[in-house]
Design an enzyme around this catalytic site. Sequence first.
Site, PDB file in Angstrom:
ATOM      1  CB  THR A   1      -0.836  -0.013   1.272  1.00 44.22           C
ATOM      2  OG1 THR A   1      -1.467  -1.129   1.620  1.00 44.22           O
ATOM      3  CG2 THR A   1      -1.819   1.116   1.252  1.00 44.22           C
TER       4      THR A   1
ATOM      5  CB  THR B   1       1.899  -0.093   4.687  1.00 43.61           C
ATOM      6  OG1 THR B   1       2.532  -0.871   3.428  1.00 43.61           O
ATOM      7  CG2 THR B   1       3.154  -0.416   5.593  1.00 43.61           C
ATOM      8  N   GLY B   2       1.027  -3.053   4.874  1.00 45.59           N
ATOM      9  CA  GLY B   2       1.426  -4.592   5.283  1.00 45.59           C
ATOM     10  C   GLY B   2       0.060  -5.083   5.371  1.00 45.59           C
TER      11      GLY B   2
ATOM     12  N   GLY C   1      -3.269  -6.467   5.712  1.00 45.69           N
ATOM     13  CA  GLY C   1      -4.503  -5.582   6.199  1.00 45.69           C
ATOM     14  C   GLY C   1      -5.228  -6.552   7.222  1.00 45.69           C
TER      15      GLY C   1
ATOM     16  NE  ARG D   1      -7.076  -9.075   1.920  1.00 49.96           N
ATOM     17  CZ  ARG D   1      -6.053  -7.913   2.220  1.00 49.96           C
ATOM     18  NH1 ARG D   1      -5.916  -7.124   0.963  1.00 49.96           N
ATOM     19  NH2 ARG D   1      -5.222  -8.153   3.249  1.00 49.96           N
ATOM     20  CB  VAL D   2     -12.197  -5.695   1.100  1.00 50.08           C
ATOM     21  CG1 VAL D   2     -11.837  -4.429   1.562  1.00 50.08           C
ATOM     22  CG2 VAL D   2     -13.036  -5.838  -0.261  1.00 50.08           C
ATOM     23  N   GLY D   3      -8.924  -5.666   1.939  1.00 46.35           N
ATOM     24  CA  GLY D   3      -8.233  -5.431   3.283  1.00 46.35           C
ATOM     25  C   GLY D   3      -8.338  -4.389   3.788  1.00 46.35           C
ATOM     26  CG  ASP D   4      -4.903  -2.358   5.997  1.00 48.99           C
ATOM     27  OD1 ASP D   4      -4.766  -3.137   4.727  1.00 48.99           O
ATOM     28  OD2 ASP D   4      -4.348  -1.568   6.363  1.00 48.99           O
TER      29      ASP D   4
HETATM   30  N1  GLY Z   1      -2.499  -3.544   3.343  1.00 49.65           N
HETATM   31  C1  GLY Z   1      -3.058  -3.550   2.042  1.00 49.65           C
HETATM   32  C2  GLY Z   1      -3.711  -4.793   2.178  1.00 49.65           C
HETATM   33  O1  GLY Z   1      -3.506  -5.767   3.001  1.00 49.65           O
HETATM   34  O2  GLY Z   1      -4.756  -5.122   1.345  1.00 49.65           O
END
Ligand code: GLY
Length: 326
Positions: free
Chosen positions: A183, A234-235, A237, A211-214
């Site tokens: 990210t 970042t990282g 999510g 899938r949706v992240g943070d």
């Molecule tokens: N930080 C991005 C994700 O995990 O989607």
Amino acid sequence: MKKILASLITLIAMLLIGCNDQKKSADLTKKQIIKPIVISTWNHGLAANDEAWKILVKGGDALDAVEQGVRTAEANPDVQTVGLGGFPDREGHVTLDACIMDHYNNCGSVAFLQHIKHPISVARKVMEETPHVMLVGEGALKFALTQGFQKENLLTEKSKQAYESWLEKSDYKPVINIENHDTISMLALDEEGNLSGACTTSGASWKMHGRVGDSPIIGAGLFLDNEVGAAAATGMGEAMMKTAGSAMVVELMRHGKSPYEACKEVVERIYKIYKGDPDLEWLQVGFIALNKQGEYGSYCLRPGFNYAVQTNTVKNKLINADFKIQ
Ligand code: GLY
């Protein structure tokens, strides 16, 4: 009577001195604020900061700066974790997540958006042109098209080839580090002393379809409170979503922690959650934070995370974040 008069005069004098002292200390605080300032995640933060700085240095809005800043990573096909050229999911689709937030607590977000190169600008449109905060999937795409965004193929030949090599083993172990950036998150404090933030990504490579992240989740991938400060992540999510990571960093700053200390505490909470879990082996998380004084800091779980800083005196440099474990 004389005594009362004397006490009254002393009281007024003390009040005047007190006011003056308060004014002096307010002036001092004012002088010490570092602004404008922009910070953003990873090496691709350098180009993004350059773009944001063009706006900030002219006295422009932090909101415009963060939007324009992160668009550089979205448009760059060599950044394979954001926008155009992002690594696809395990079914070969590039799906994007992004959010943006301003100093009035307005926010906009898109998730699972396909075919649009600049999800951050769609997120801003959601914030400014709809009564909602978040649009996802088909609905987000439909909305983007009504706003004049162009539908395009985001899967570049380079990312397609990487996907095809991954398919040979289909082994899901996302490794997030300097060589394989994640990210882009950006935080800015403008000349007016207002904060804004933006966050945009193609998410974890080879993720499950849907899938949706943070990154589009306000409070997880990004949060700010214009009275306190801003934080972004970042990282992986999932770890930020389990801890409301960015919102926690901001709350810890509200309670007196420095940006660095606040980031460190949340990373330590994440470490505690994952300790003993096999996922810890490849887990990476990192936070950046910026407070109202323009002080900044960062912390991550394991070595390899860096972030870019630009102020009037710091000329857009990369800083390696401190980390918890090897
Ligand atoms: N930080 C991005 C994700 O995990 O989607």
